[in-house]
Design an enzyme around this catalytic site. Structure first.
Site, PDB file in Angstrom:
ATOM      1  N   ARG A   1     -10.951   2.363  11.338  1.00 57.34           N
ATOM      2  CA  ARG A   1     -12.248   1.833  10.395  1.00 57.34           C
ATOM      3  C   ARG A   1     -13.581   2.311  11.156  1.00 57.34           C
ATOM      4  O   ARG A   1     -14.791   1.474  11.513  1.00 57.34           O
ATOM      5  CB  ARG A   1     -12.321   0.327  10.743  1.00 57.34           C
ATOM      6  CG  ARG A   1     -11.295  -0.493   9.910  1.00 57.34           C
ATOM      7  CD  ARG A   1     -11.297  -0.115   8.221  1.00 57.34           C
ATOM      8  NE  ARG A   1     -10.453  -1.071   7.450  1.00 57.34           N
ATOM      9  CZ  ARG A   1      -9.158  -0.767   7.230  1.00 57.34           C
ATOM     10  NH1 ARG A   1      -8.732   0.354   7.854  1.00 57.34           N
ATOM     11  NH2 ARG A   1      -8.540  -1.779   6.683  1.00 57.34           N
TER      12      ARG A   1
ATOM     13  N   SER B   1     -12.033  -7.556   5.015  1.00 55.94           N
ATOM     14  CA  SER B   1     -11.794  -7.831   6.607  1.00 55.94           C
ATOM     15  C   SER B   1     -12.973  -7.875   7.208  1.00 55.94           C
ATOM     16  O   SER B   1     -13.783  -6.988   7.495  1.00 55.94           O
ATOM     17  CB  SER B   1     -10.682  -6.945   7.281  1.00 55.94           C
ATOM     18  OG  SER B   1      -9.643  -6.706   6.471  1.00 55.94           O
TER      19      SER B   1
ATOM     20  N   GLU C   1     -16.113  -5.537  11.547  1.00 55.34           N
ATOM     21  CA  GLU C   1     -16.112  -4.333  10.957  1.00 55.34           C
ATOM     22  C   GLU C   1     -17.228  -4.005  10.057  1.00 55.34           C
ATOM     23  O   GLU C   1     -17.522  -2.789  10.036  1.00 55.34           O
ATOM     24  CB  GLU C   1     -14.647  -4.647  10.063  1.00 55.34           C
ATOM     25  CG  GLU C   1     -14.139  -3.270   9.574  1.00 55.34           C
ATOM     26  CD  GLU C   1     -13.167  -3.413   8.270  1.00 55.34           C
ATOM     27  OE1 GLU C   1     -13.640  -3.570   7.322  1.00 55.34           O
ATOM     28  OE2 GLU C   1     -12.000  -3.540   8.922  1.00 55.34           O
TER      29      GLU C   1
HETATM   30  N1  EPU Z   1      -1.821 -13.469   9.035  1.00 52.70           N
HETATM   31  C1  EPU Z   1      -2.002 -14.784   9.375  1.00 52.70           C
HETATM   32  N2  EPU Z   1      -2.990 -15.631   8.720  1.00 52.70           N
HETATM   33  C2  EPU Z   1      -3.983 -15.055   8.363  1.00 52.70           C
HETATM   34  C3  EPU Z   1      -4.172 -13.684   7.813  1.00 52.70           C
HETATM   35  C4  EPU Z   1      -3.069 -12.986   8.375  1.00 52.70           C
HETATM   36  O1  EPU Z   1      -1.068 -15.146   9.923  1.00 52.70           O
HETATM   37  O2  EPU Z   1      -4.816 -15.842   7.814  1.00 52.70           O
HETATM   38  C5  EPU Z   1      -0.806 -12.489   9.393  1.00 52.70           C
HETATM   39  C6  EPU Z   1       0.007 -12.134   8.246  1.00 52.70           C
HETATM   40  O3  EPU Z   1       0.669 -13.091   7.939  1.00 52.70           O
HETATM   41  C7  EPU Z   1       0.366 -10.808   8.849  1.00 52.70           C
HETATM   42  C8  EPU Z   1      -0.597 -10.205   9.366  1.00 52.70           C
HETATM   43  O4  EPU Z   1      -1.628 -11.338   9.861  1.00 52.70           O
HETATM   44  O5  EPU Z   1       1.635 -10.861   9.466  1.00 52.70           O
HETATM   45  C9  EPU Z   1      -1.383  -8.980   8.963  1.00 52.70           C
HETATM   46  O6  EPU Z   1      -2.178  -9.562   7.766  1.00 52.70           O
HETATM   47  P1  EPU Z   1      -2.257  -8.660   6.586  1.00 52.70           P
HETATM   48  O7  EPU Z   1      -0.772  -7.993   6.237  1.00 52.70           O
HETATM   49  O8  EPU Z   1      -2.769  -9.384   5.485  1.00 52.70           O
HETATM   50  O9  EPU Z   1      -3.225  -7.363   6.863  1.00 52.70           O
HETATM   51  P2  EPU Z   1      -4.355  -7.444   7.901  1.00 52.70           P
HETATM   52  O10 EPU Z   1      -4.086  -7.065   9.222  1.00 52.70           O
HETATM   53  O11 EPU Z   1      -5.141  -8.727   7.719  1.00 52.70           O
HETATM   54  C10 EPU Z   1      -5.198  -5.151   7.431  1.00 52.70           C
HETATM   55  C11 EPU Z   1      -6.550  -4.435   6.616  1.00 52.70           C
HETATM   56  C12 EPU Z   1      -6.699  -4.748   5.179  1.00 52.70           C
HETATM   57  C13 EPU Z   1      -5.820  -3.737   4.662  1.00 52.70           C
HETATM   58  C14 EPU Z   1      -4.212  -4.578   5.078  1.00 52.70           C
HETATM   59  C15 EPU Z   1      -3.186  -4.140   4.464  1.00 52.70           C
HETATM   60  C16 EPU Z   1      -7.803  -4.253   8.780  1.00 52.70           C
HETATM   61  C17 EPU Z   1      -9.336  -5.056   9.575  1.00 52.70           C
HETATM   62  N3  EPU Z   1      -7.649  -4.842   7.639  1.00 52.70           N
HETATM   63  O12 EPU Z   1      -5.448  -6.510   7.092  1.00 52.70           O
HETATM   64  O13 EPU Z   1      -8.179  -4.062   4.836  1.00 52.70           O
HETATM   65  O14 EPU Z   1      -6.051  -4.261   3.213  1.00 52.70           O
HETATM   66  O15 EPU Z   1      -4.143  -4.363   6.374  1.00 52.70           O
HETATM   67  O16 EPU Z   1      -2.996  -2.712   4.655  1.00 52.70           O
HETATM   68  O17 EPU Z   1      -7.566  -3.461   9.404  1.00 52.70           O
HETATM   69  C18 EPU Z   1     -10.363  -4.297   4.843  1.00 52.70           C
HETATM   70  O18 EPU Z   1     -10.771  -3.327   5.939  1.00 52.70           O
HETATM   71  O19 EPU Z   1     -11.460  -4.759   4.196  1.00 52.70           O
HETATM   72  C19 EPU Z   1      -9.401  -4.706   4.376  1.00 52.70           C
HETATM   73  C20 EPU Z   1      -8.979  -5.669   3.577  1.00 52.70           C
END
Ligand code: EPU
Length: 354
Positions: A164, A250, A350
């Site tokens: 990012r 995010s 971010e």
């Molecule tokens: N989780 C929780 N509680 C929550 C949210 C997440 O326990 O409220 C846990 C989920 O269960 C999962 C882990 O955290 O085990 C990761 O969550 P998720 O797979 O939803 O992905 P993320 O790390 O939250 C990242 C990117 C997203 C992208 C997704 C899919 C970042 C900051 N965010 O989210 O990007 O769509 O992976 O690849 O790297 C963005 O940048 O705006 C964005 C949406």
């Protein structure tokens, strides 16, 4: 060139924050930038480049000259044995570009479907989702130097992509690593971006949510269009549509820690969601950390934590009484404090705070 005064920006940022651009010029081609730089009242003014407004928090009226990028056009530049090279104007909507490439048989952007924002903003924060980052599909970009008016082209190495992150998020002296660096924030306007979509196409499937879709549908070798549809379904199910609920995706980056730090945290917090990275460091799920601190669904004023995904801050105010940038930042700071107090980790926002 039309110089607009006191332009409302509420519909030009996906949070829906009410703020004005004191001075705004719409840039539809490079000649518009020349015109700005030849206008004595504008040439030396600080400049803020606005794309789709999907990754910004406006904390007040924007005093810098706002350059609203509206450069359009998309085309196949070249097809080689190894790749399709596709070019798009910086003002094109990102998701429409992804859809257009797939309709035309140029596959490779499907994992990045439905990310809000414009094409010109995608290299700025090196967008990424479901195992693909922009840098994996990036060929080069054209930009204009906002001081000299000269056009230049950057390849991937020159963009200094990180998680990012890119050269466009930094000023010359301040890099998040603390090192002195070359930054182009406020100094350059991206006009066109070229993408290299490798041939033969290869699916990127590794994510648990995609694997779940494969099991549910009994499809073990999905094509690009199938992956595109799944990604759209997955995102719609857990991320708020900015047309309905204002947000900037995010809000925090997923933090990286050393294996030693991670072992230490796991001893205290056995359930912590973490991923081992190729370089030996460990990435922690910021959404999980925030969720664990009890923030999901909570609000401060009109700023809220989305009830389905704690990593996303949302605008809980109505159209006439939207969230303010101050409320968003107050909530963000409260979240940072509680995550720091419990886990010893300082989350990094971010979006760009303006
Ligand atoms: N989780 C929780 N509680 C929550 C949210 C997440 O326990 O409220 C846990 C989920 O269960 C999962 C882990 O955290 O085990 C990761 O969550 P998720 O797979 O939803 O992905 P993320 O790390 O939250 C990242 C990117 C997203 C992208 C997704 C899919 C970042 C900051 N965010 O989210 O990007 O769509 O992976 O690849 O790297 C963005 O940048 O705006 C964005 C949406």
């Amino acid at each position: 060139m039309l110089v607009e005064k006191n332009v409302p920006l509420q519909h030009s940022n996906t949070f829906g924050i009410m703020a004005k651009a004191l001075t705004l010029v719409r840039v539809t081609n490079a000649a518009d930038i020349d015109a700005v730089l030849q206008e004595p009242a504008l040439q030396t003014a600080p400049k803020f480049v606005l794309g789709g407004g999907s990754n910004i928090v406006l904390t007040g009226d924007v005093k810098s000259l706002v350059l609203k990028v509206e450069i359009m056009g998309k085309r196949l530049v070249e097809e080689t044995a190894k790749a399709w090279i596709v070019e798009a104007g910086a003002g094109e909507n990102w998701h429409e570009l992804v859809s257009w490439t797939l309709e035309n048989g140029y596959e490779g952007l499907e994992n990045l479907a439905l990310i809000p924002g414009t094409v010109g903003a995608t290299p700025v924060q090196n967008i990424g989702a479901y195992g693909v980052e922009l840098q994996d599909r990036f060929e080069s970009l054209d930009a204009v130097d906002l001081i000299t008016g000269r056009s230049f082209t950057l390849n991937a190495a020159q963009c200094a992509f990180g998680y990012r992150d890119s050269v466009f998020k930094h000023t010359s002296t301040a890099r998040s690593s603390g090192a002195q660096g070359f930054g182009l924030s406020g100094k350059a306007l991206i006009t066109r971006v070229r993408f290299s979509l490798p041939k033969p196409w290869k699916a990127v499937l590794g994510y648990a949510e995609i694997e779940k879709k494969m099991l549910q549908s009994n499809i073990d070798a999905p094509n690009a269009l199938q992956i595109y549809e799944w990604i759209c379904q997955i995102r719609k199910a857990k991320l708020p549509d900015p047309q309905l609920i204002g947000n900037a995706g995010s809000f925090f980056k997923n933090p990286t820690v050393t294996p030693e730090q991670c072992t230490d945290i796991i001893q205290r917090e056995p359930k912590i969601v973490h991923y081992n990275l190729a370089d030996g460091s460990v990435k922690l799920a910021a959404g999980w950390l925030i969720d664990a601190c009890g923030w999901k669904g909570k609000s401060i004023g009109n700023a809220g934590v989305y009830h389905k995904q704690a990593l996303v801050l949302v605008n809980r105010g109505g159209g006439a009484n939207p969230v303010t940038g101050g409320e968003v930042m107050t909530l963000a700071k409260a979240i940072q404090t509680s995550v720091y107090e419990r886990f010893g980790i300082m989350l990094e926002p971010e979006p760009v705070v303006v």
